[in-house]
Design a protein around this motif. Structure first.
Motif, mmCIF file in Angstrom:
data_model
loop_
_atom_site.group_PDB
_atom_site.id
_atom_site.type_symbol
_atom_site.label_atom_id
_atom_site.label_comp_id
_atom_site.label_asym_id
_atom_site.label_seq_id
_atom_site.Cartn_x
_atom_site.Cartn_y
_atom_site.Cartn_z
ATOM 1 N N PHE A 147 -4.112 -8.882 1.095
ATOM 2 C CA PHE A 147 -4.261 -7.546 0.522
ATOM 3 C C PHE A 147 -5.274 -7.575 -0.615
ATOM 4 N N PRO A 148 -5.813 -6.409 -1.009
ATOM 5 C CA PRO A 148 -6.709 -6.366 -2.163
ATOM 6 C C PRO A 148 -6.024 -6.897 -3.426
ATOM 7 N N GLU A 149 -6.826 -7.444 -4.322
ATOM 8 C CA GLU A 149 -6.313 -8.122 -5.506
ATOM 9 C C GLU A 149 -5.428 -7.223 -6.367
ATOM 10 N N ARG A 150 -5.680 -5.932 -6.379
ATOM 11 C CA ARG A 150 -4.910 -5.049 -7.272
ATOM 12 C C ARG A 150 -3.422 -5.035 -6.935
ATOM 13 N N TYR A 151 -3.079 -5.322 -5.679
ATOM 14 C CA TYR A 151 -1.654 -5.338 -5.332
ATOM 15 C C TYR A 151 -0.940 -6.551 -5.923
ATOM 16 N N TYR A 152 -1.710 -7.558 -6.314
ATOM 17 C CA TYR A 152 -1.130 -8.748 -6.929
ATOM 18 C C TYR A 152 -1.086 -8.628 -8.457
ATOM 19 N N GLN A 153 -1.554 -7.503 -8.956
ATOM 20 C CA GLN A 153 -1.522 -7.260 -10.402
ATOM 21 C C GLN A 153 -0.349 -6.370 -10.815
ATOM 22 N N VAL A 154 0.417 -5.881 -9.837
ATOM 23 C CA VAL A 154 1.561 -5.015 -10.141
ATOM 24 C C VAL A 154 2.589 -5.794 -10.942
ATOM 25 N N PRO B 26 0.792 -1.238 0.000
ATOM 26 C CA PRO B 26 0.000 0.000 0.000
ATOM 27 C C PRO B 26 0.821 1.283 0.000
ATOM 28 N N LEU B 27 2.148 1.192 0.087
ATOM 29 C CA LEU B 27 2.970 2.393 -0.056
ATOM 30 C C LEU B 27 2.576 3.172 -1.317
ATOM 31 N N ALA B 28 2.194 2.450 -2.359
ATOM 32 C CA ALA B 28 1.844 3.105 -3.619
ATOM 33 C C ALA B 28 0.702 4.096 -3.463
ATOM 34 N N ASP B 29 -0.118 3.923 -2.434
ATOM 35 C CA ASP B 29 -1.275 4.793 -2.231
ATOM 36 C C ASP B 29 -1.005 5.934 -1.255
#
Length: 253
Positions: free
Chosen positions: A65-72, A12-15
């Protein structure tokens, strides 16, 4: 090239509204590396291991974590020439080196790299920590130091304070142990007091509370070893706290 120790944060650092910009500004002020050598708190492997030397999938070494963090994605080129240089510098009696060619970058490596070098155009090699012994890691950094003159950015990626269990008990804000350790560490780094840093568990206030297990502080010693002989101590480029943990990040050279 300088050597760096950075606090890498969780996915979540990205946010975060501030921290990604701080990392981006830091990288913009650096000479562009020919290659990047990453030592992350999240890869302990003995004997010392070299990760993938071609582009392979990332290691999503986190849960819940939310799925979007696994799409990076971070499809940086591999660094086979750097891997060969590392083998030559590190191989010695009592210090074998192994290859794990399918081991991709973990979140301690790619989370900060996404913010610092988002074009993913620089070859990256990750190596494991074969031990958490500070003196041994300092020696590994010393052996890797010649890479700096070849345009390689050596990065130790950890977290300046890291005790998630105590943080949950603290009930919000910055706990005293995190602030006290951060202040002590900043002063020890600025003074280049390597002896104190090596014995941080006993010399630092709340040393064992700030790092009940030392894997997130350990990458600092590789950067310290790589920077040995530089005329000044570590310069803090990023400071402050994130969810109560000290995000201090330091540049040597």
């Amino acid at each position: 090239m300088p050597a760096l120790y950075l606090s890498h944060g969780a996915p979540p650092l990205a946010d975060d509204p501030v921290w990604p910009g701080q990392l981006a500004a830091w990288s913009a002020a650096l000479p562009r590396p020919r290659a990047i050598l990453m030592i992350s708190a999240h890869w302990e492997e003995a004997p010392l291991a070299l990760g993938a030397t071609e582009t392979v999938p990332l290691v999503y070494d986190f849960w819940g974590f939310p799925e979007r963090y696994y799409q990076v994605r971070y499809e940086a080129p591999g660094a086979p020439a750097l891997a060969e240089s590392v083998r030559k510098l590190l191989r010695a009696p009592g210090m074998p080196v192994q290859d794990i060619p399918d081991r991709g970058l973990d979140h301690g490596a790619y989370v900060p790299l996404v913010e610092m070098f988002p074009d993913a155009g620089i070859p990256v090699l990750q190596v494991s920590m074969p031990t958490l012994d500070p003196q041994c890691l300092l020696e590994i950094g010393r052996r890797l130091a010649p890479l700096r003159d070849e345009g390689v950015l050596i990065v130790g990626s950890g977290f300046f304070t890291h005790n998630l269990a105590a943080l949950r008990r603290a009930g919000g804000g910055v706990p005293g142990w995190s602030a006290e350790f951060d202040d002590w560490g900043q002063r020890a780094l600025a003074a280049a007091d390597v002896d104190a840093l090596l014995d941080f568990e006993h010399k630092a206030p709340a040393g064992k509370l700030a790092h009940p297990r030392t894997e997130h502080f350990a990458p600092l010693f590789v950067a310290l070893g790589a920077a040995e002989g530089d005329p000044v101590g570590g310069r803090s480029v990023i400071d402050g706290f994130w969810m109560g943990l000290a995000k201090r990040s330091v540049q040597f050279g």
